[in-house]
Design a protein around this motif. Structure first.
Motif, PDB file in Angstrom:
ATOM      1  N   ASP A 350      15.234  15.365 -17.561  1.00  0.00           N
ATOM      2  CA  ASP A 350      15.341  16.822 -17.420  1.00  0.00           C
ATOM      3  C   ASP A 350      16.825  17.184 -17.391  1.00  0.00           C
ATOM      4  OD1 ASP A 350      16.367  16.588 -14.796  1.00  0.00           O
ATOM      5  OD2 ASP A 350      14.344  16.535 -13.943  1.00  0.00           O
ATOM      6  N   ALA A 351      17.107  18.474 -17.220  1.00  0.00           N
ATOM      7  CA  ALA A 351      18.492  18.949 -17.346  1.00  0.00           C
ATOM      8  C   ALA A 351      19.426  18.281 -16.340  1.00  0.00           C
ATOM      9  CB  ALA A 351      18.516  20.463 -17.176  1.00  0.00           C
ATOM     10  N   GLY A 352      18.903  17.872 -15.183  1.00  0.00           N
ATOM     11  CA  GLY A 352      19.763  17.278 -14.148  1.00  0.00           C
ATOM     12  C   GLY A 352      19.975  15.780 -14.318  1.00  0.00           C
ATOM     13  N   HIS A 353      19.361  15.188 -15.316  1.00  0.00           N
ATOM     14  CA  HIS A 353      19.477  13.737 -15.480  1.00  0.00           C
ATOM     15  C   HIS A 353      20.703  13.345 -16.298  1.00  0.00           C
ATOM     16  CE1 HIS A 353      15.007  12.948 -14.551  1.00  0.00           C
ATOM     17  NE2 HIS A 353      15.736  12.299 -13.658  1.00  0.00           N
ATOM     18  N   ASP A 354      21.271  12.241 -15.904  1.00  0.00           N
ATOM     19  CA  ASP A 354      22.350  11.610 -16.630  1.00  0.00           C
ATOM     20  C   ASP A 354      21.678  10.429 -17.353  1.00  0.00           C
ATOM     21  OD1 ASP A 354      24.897  11.120 -17.216  1.00  0.00           O
ATOM     22  OD2 ASP A 354      25.490  10.399 -15.223  1.00  0.00           O
ATOM     23  N   VAL A 355      21.770  10.391 -18.682  1.00  0.00           N
ATOM     24  CA  VAL A 355      21.034   9.352 -19.419  1.00  0.00           C
ATOM     25  C   VAL A 355      21.995   8.253 -19.857  1.00  0.00           C
ATOM     26  CG1 VAL A 355      19.529   8.908 -21.405  1.00  0.00           C
ATOM     27  CG2 VAL A 355      19.474  11.147 -20.275  1.00  0.00           C
ATOM     28  N   LEU A 356      21.706   7.008 -19.475  1.00  0.00           N
ATOM     29  CA  LEU A 356      22.488   5.858 -19.955  1.00  0.00           C
ATOM     30  C   LEU A 356      21.586   5.043 -20.859  1.00  0.00           C
ATOM     31  CD1 LEU A 356      24.193   4.383 -16.745  1.00  0.00           C
ATOM     32  CD2 LEU A 356      25.034   6.147 -18.278  1.00  0.00           C
ATOM     33  N   ALA A 357      22.020   4.754 -22.062  1.00  0.00           N
ATOM     34  CA  ALA A 357      21.133   4.018 -22.970  1.00  0.00           C
ATOM     35  C   ALA A 357      21.903   2.957 -23.740  1.00  0.00           C
ATOM     36  CB  ALA A 357      20.470   4.988 -23.931  1.00  0.00           C
ATOM     37  N   TYR A 358      21.185   1.884 -24.043  1.00  0.00           N
ATOM     38  CA  TYR A 358      21.743   0.794 -24.843  1.00  0.00           C
ATOM     39  C   TYR A 358      20.650   0.376 -25.812  1.00  0.00           C
ATOM     40  CZ  TYR A 358      22.830  -4.100 -25.909  1.00  0.00           C
ATOM     41  OH  TYR A 358      23.064  -5.282 -26.543  1.00  0.00           O
ATOM     42  N   HIS A 359      20.986   0.283 -27.105  1.00  0.00           N
ATOM     43  CA  HIS A 359      19.954  -0.076 -28.077  1.00  0.00           C
ATOM     44  C   HIS A 359      20.540  -1.033 -29.106  1.00  0.00           C
ATOM     45  CE1 HIS A 359      16.730   1.350 -31.163  1.00  0.00           C
ATOM     46  NE2 HIS A 359      16.578   0.101 -30.793  1.00  0.00           N
ATOM     47  N   ASP A 360      19.954  -2.209 -29.194  1.00  0.00           N
ATOM     48  CA  ASP A 360      20.370  -3.173 -30.200  1.00  0.00           C
ATOM     49  C   ASP A 360      19.163  -3.424 -31.105  1.00  0.00           C
ATOM     50  OD1 ASP A 360      20.963  -5.364 -31.703  1.00  0.00           O
ATOM     51  OD2 ASP A 360      21.755  -6.578 -30.053  1.00  0.00           O
ATOM     52  N   PRO A 361      19.073  -2.671 -32.219  1.00  0.00           N
ATOM     53  CA  PRO A 361      17.892  -2.780 -33.075  1.00  0.00           C
ATOM     54  C   PRO A 361      17.726  -4.189 -33.649  1.00  0.00           C
ATOM     55  CG  PRO A 361      19.283  -0.934 -33.749  1.00  0.00           C
ATOM     56  CD  PRO A 361      20.049  -1.710 -32.744  1.00  0.00           C
ATOM     57  N   GLU A 362      18.832  -4.879 -33.919  1.00  0.00           N
ATOM     58  CA  GLU A 362      18.788  -6.261 -34.453  1.00  0.00           C
ATOM     59  C   GLU A 362      17.985  -7.170 -33.543  1.00  0.00           C
ATOM     60  OE1 GLU A 362      21.191  -8.284 -37.073  1.00  0.00           O
ATOM     61  OE2 GLU A 362      20.167  -6.476 -37.790  1.00  0.00           O
ATOM     62  N   GLN A 363      18.341  -7.109 -32.236  1.00  0.00           N
ATOM     63  CA  GLN A 363      17.718  -7.996 -31.243  1.00  0.00           C
ATOM     64  C   GLN A 363      16.434  -7.417 -30.663  1.00  0.00           C
ATOM     65  OE1 GLN A 363      18.860 -11.060 -30.240  1.00  0.00           O
ATOM     66  NE2 GLN A 363      20.403 -10.877 -31.841  1.00  0.00           N
ATOM     67  N   GLY A 364      16.137  -6.158 -31.010  1.00  0.00           N
ATOM     68  CA  GLY A 364      14.970  -5.505 -30.418  1.00  0.00           C
ATOM     69  C   GLY A 364      15.136  -5.286 -28.931  1.00  0.00           C
ATOM     70  N   ASP A 365      16.365  -4.967 -28.536  1.00  0.00           N
ATOM     71  CA  ASP A 365      16.655  -4.725 -27.117  1.00  0.00           C
ATOM     72  C   ASP A 365      16.900  -3.244 -26.890  1.00  0.00           C
ATOM     73  OD1 ASP A 365      16.569  -6.765 -25.345  1.00  0.00           O
ATOM     74  OD2 ASP A 365      18.582  -7.517 -25.810  1.00  0.00           O
ATOM     75  N   TYR A 366      16.293  -2.712 -25.846  1.00  0.00           N
ATOM     76  CA  TYR A 366      16.498  -1.292 -25.551  1.00  0.00           C
ATOM     77  C   TYR A 366      16.461  -1.097 -24.049  1.00  0.00           C
ATOM     78  CZ  TYR A 366      15.485   3.730 -25.305  1.00  0.00           C
ATOM     79  OH  TYR A 366      15.507   5.073 -25.017  1.00  0.00           O
ATOM     80  N   ARG A 367      17.415  -0.369 -23.526  1.00  0.00           N
ATOM     81  CA  ARG A 367      17.430  -0.033 -22.099  1.00  0.00           C
ATOM     82  C   ARG A 367      17.833   1.421 -21.956  1.00  0.00           C
ATOM     83  NH1 ARG A 367      21.197  -5.042 -21.280  1.00  0.00           N
ATOM     84  NH2 ARG A 367      19.967  -6.062 -22.866  1.00  0.00           N
ATOM     85  N   ARG A 368      17.071   2.148 -21.170  1.00  0.00           N
ATOM     86  CA  ARG A 368      17.453   3.546 -20.927  1.00  0.00           C
ATOM     87  C   ARG A 368      17.230   3.887 -19.460  1.00  0.00           C
ATOM     88  NH1 ARG A 368      13.829   8.378 -21.463  1.00  0.00           N
ATOM     89  NH2 ARG A 368      13.544   7.525 -19.386  1.00  0.00           N
ATOM     90  N   LEU A 369      18.286   4.361 -18.822  1.00  0.00           N
ATOM     91  CA  LEU A 369      18.221   4.672 -17.395  1.00  0.00           C
ATOM     92  C   LEU A 369      18.398   6.175 -17.183  1.00  0.00           C
ATOM     93  CD1 LEU A 369      20.601   1.887 -16.000  1.00  0.00           C
ATOM     94  CD2 LEU A 369      18.175   1.725 -16.588  1.00  0.00           C
ATOM     95  N   LEU A 370      17.694   6.703 -16.203  1.00  0.00           N
ATOM     96  CA  LEU A 370      17.863   8.109 -15.830  1.00  0.00           C
ATOM     97  C   LEU A 370      18.438   8.175 -14.428  1.00  0.00           C
ATOM     98  CD1 LEU A 370      14.508   9.752 -17.044  1.00  0.00           C
ATOM     99  CD2 LEU A 370      16.690   9.566 -18.254  1.00  0.00           C
TER     100      LEU A 370
END
Ligand SMILES: Cc1cc2nc3c(=O)[nH]c(=O)nc-3n(C[C@H](O)[C@H](O)[C@H](O)COP(=O)(O)OP(=O)(O)OC[C@H]3O[C@@H](n4cnc5c(N)ncnc54)[C@H](O)[C@@H]3O)c2cc1C
Length: 439
Positions: A350-370
């Motif tokens: 939502d509007a108050g969230h700070d989004v941190l994301a990491y995506h490595d499509p090669e390795q199929g790795d994804y992390r997203r924090l709110l």
């Protein structure tokens, strides 16, 4: 002197599933266990680990590994176990229950641990032969037979259970001739209650690579049958038709609350309990997927294990001193070999969230924090999920993660080191704060 109540008490537990069995184990560890304990379960075998039905279906484990305790164990503990019998009615005034085998049993205290069943959508054809749920051992055995014979299977539901069923079928059917498994998901993405679009996309791509056909945004209109009353296909709301000789419904669960309802207990979506797992009748308790606490119903074992602790204490100790049940957040994991996924908290920022994301499509790795004001509220990890439990603990602790923000997506060890360094800096600035001792 009168004996303490539990020394003469007959406790009856209805349901020999995950909750009912764990309660027996917990009661046996307590000094004040009720003198007589009877467990009645309508399945044919003693309680087994229901969670492991998914890896069992996939052919990843033996049936024996699912067994929690043999019938002889109950007998050795002085617990009477009645299997293959269903409790049909409860007379609360006489404190007596009756089973479908005509048995009548008196109780002092009663526990309802009747679980839930697959929710069956109200569409034409739902009662056709070849339509299955995925809830118990007999369902899993039926699905194993389907996978081994081959054919076209449609799984309704792209949530945790539907995906475990679909992948279990595919894996078990690898050697069979012509098994085709397709998943229909009403939402636009898989596991829409746990994953965002990116993680769901990675999951879908991996499952498709393994050979599952995934249809998202697909709403079931009807199951069609042949003139023998057997499934022949499914029809979608958009008119599309898929050929099928087996349909597996994994589209949610319905609590088994009818027994409590017929007995006149307070029932909403499930049997209503308070924070001591007591129903509207003080002599009757409920726990697990058949109960509802503060509007919440259950579908995972983690909160149920905490309910067991509360109820075991309530049934054996002084009620005034017992611990109370409270709701806590849960994390989600998926049990499909080779796919790691860990998620908790809100899915959409939502509007108050700070989004941190990491995506490595090669390795199929994804992390997203709110994060909100430096505090972690939600995480979605796909691929490398090693950090999941650490992040979950941080979210529960509610501390400010600002100082380790740049390491948050990299690993618990890095983030911990930064947090420690930050705390010792702050400690050295402030003589009143306790200084962490060197190890
Ligand atoms: C395939 C599968 C995979 C799962 N994987 C996970 C997972 O990975 N993680 C997780 O946390 N959860 C998982 N779950 C959910 C978990 O199994 C349930 O949350 C848990 O089993 C609930 O325990 P319960 O005792 O309330 O219900 P159950 O385990 O269903 O036990 C209820 C028992 O009561 C019996 N019963 C019902 N009515 C009566 C009656 N009138 N008389 C006598 N007996 C009766 C039922 O037949 C059943 O044996 C999974 C579930 C399934 C089906």
């Amino acid at each position: 002197m009168h004996p303490a109540p539990h020394e003469t008490e007959h406790l009856v537990i209805i349901g020999n599933g995950m909750a009912g069995h764990r309660l027996v184990e917990a009661l046996l560890k307590e000094p004040g266990r009720p003198a007589r304990i009877t467990v009645i379960g309508d399945e044919a075998t003693p309680a087994y680990n229901r969670i492991l039905l998914s890896p069992w279906l996939a052919g990843e484990m033996e049936r024996q590994a699912l067994t929690l305790r043999e019938a002889e164990w109950y007998a050795a503990q002085g617990v009477e176990l009645l299997l293959g019998e269903r409790v049909a009615s409860i007379d609360r005034v006489a404190r007596r229950l009756t089973t479908d085998a005509g048995r009548a049993l008196d109780y002092h205290r009663l526990v309802l641990a009747t679980g839930s069943r697959p929710a069956m959508p109200a569409v034409p054809g739902i009662a056709l032969s070849g339509v299955h749920g995925f809830r118990d051992l007999s369902d899993a055995e039926a699905l194993a037979g389907v996978a081994e014979r081959g054919g076209r299977v449609v799984v309704i539901g792209g949530g945790l259970l539907g995906l475990e069923a679909a992948e279990g079928l595919r894996k078990r059917g690898q050697g069979s001739r012509g098994l085709a498994v397709c998943v229909l998901q009403r939402s636009a993405r898989l596991m829409n209650r746990q994953l965002d679009a990116t993680a769901a996309g990675l999951l879908e791509a991996e499952l498709a690579r393994r050979g599952l056909a995934i249809h998202t945004g697909a709403q079931l209109a009807a199951i069609e049958g042949d003139h023998h009353g057997r499934v022949s296909g499914v029809r979608l709301v958009d008119g599309q038709r898929l050929v099928a000789d087996c349909v597996v419904v994994a589209a949610g669960i319905t609590p088994n609350a009818e027994l409590g309802q017929r007995a006149g207990l307070d029932v909403d979506r499930a049997i209503v309990v308070d924070d001591t797992l007591t129903t509207s009748d003080p002599a009757i308790h409920a726990l697990g997927e058949c109960c509802q606490f503060e509007g919440t119903t259950y579908g995972l074992v983690e909160p149920i294990w905490r309910q067991v602790e509360v109820l075991a204490e309530r049934l054996t100790a002084d009620p005034a001193e017992g611990i109370r049940y409270e709701e806590r957040p849960c994390a989600t994991k998926l049990k499909i070999s080779g796919i790691s996924l860990f998620a908790f908290g809100p899915i959409e920022p939502d509007a108050g969230h700070d989004v941190l994301a990491y995506h490595d499509p090669e390795q199929g790795d994804y992390r997203r924090l709110l994060l909100r004001d430096g505090r972690l509220e939600g995480a979605i990890l796909y691929g490398d999920t090693a950090m999941g439990p650490w992040l979950f603990d941080q979210a529960q602790a509610g501390g400010d993660l600002g100082p380790c923000r740049r390491a948050l997506l990299l690993g618990a060890a890095d983030a911990d080191a930064l947090l420690d360094a930050h705390h010792s800096d702050t400690n050295s600035d402030n003589p009143d704060r306790p200084v962490k001792e060197a190890a």
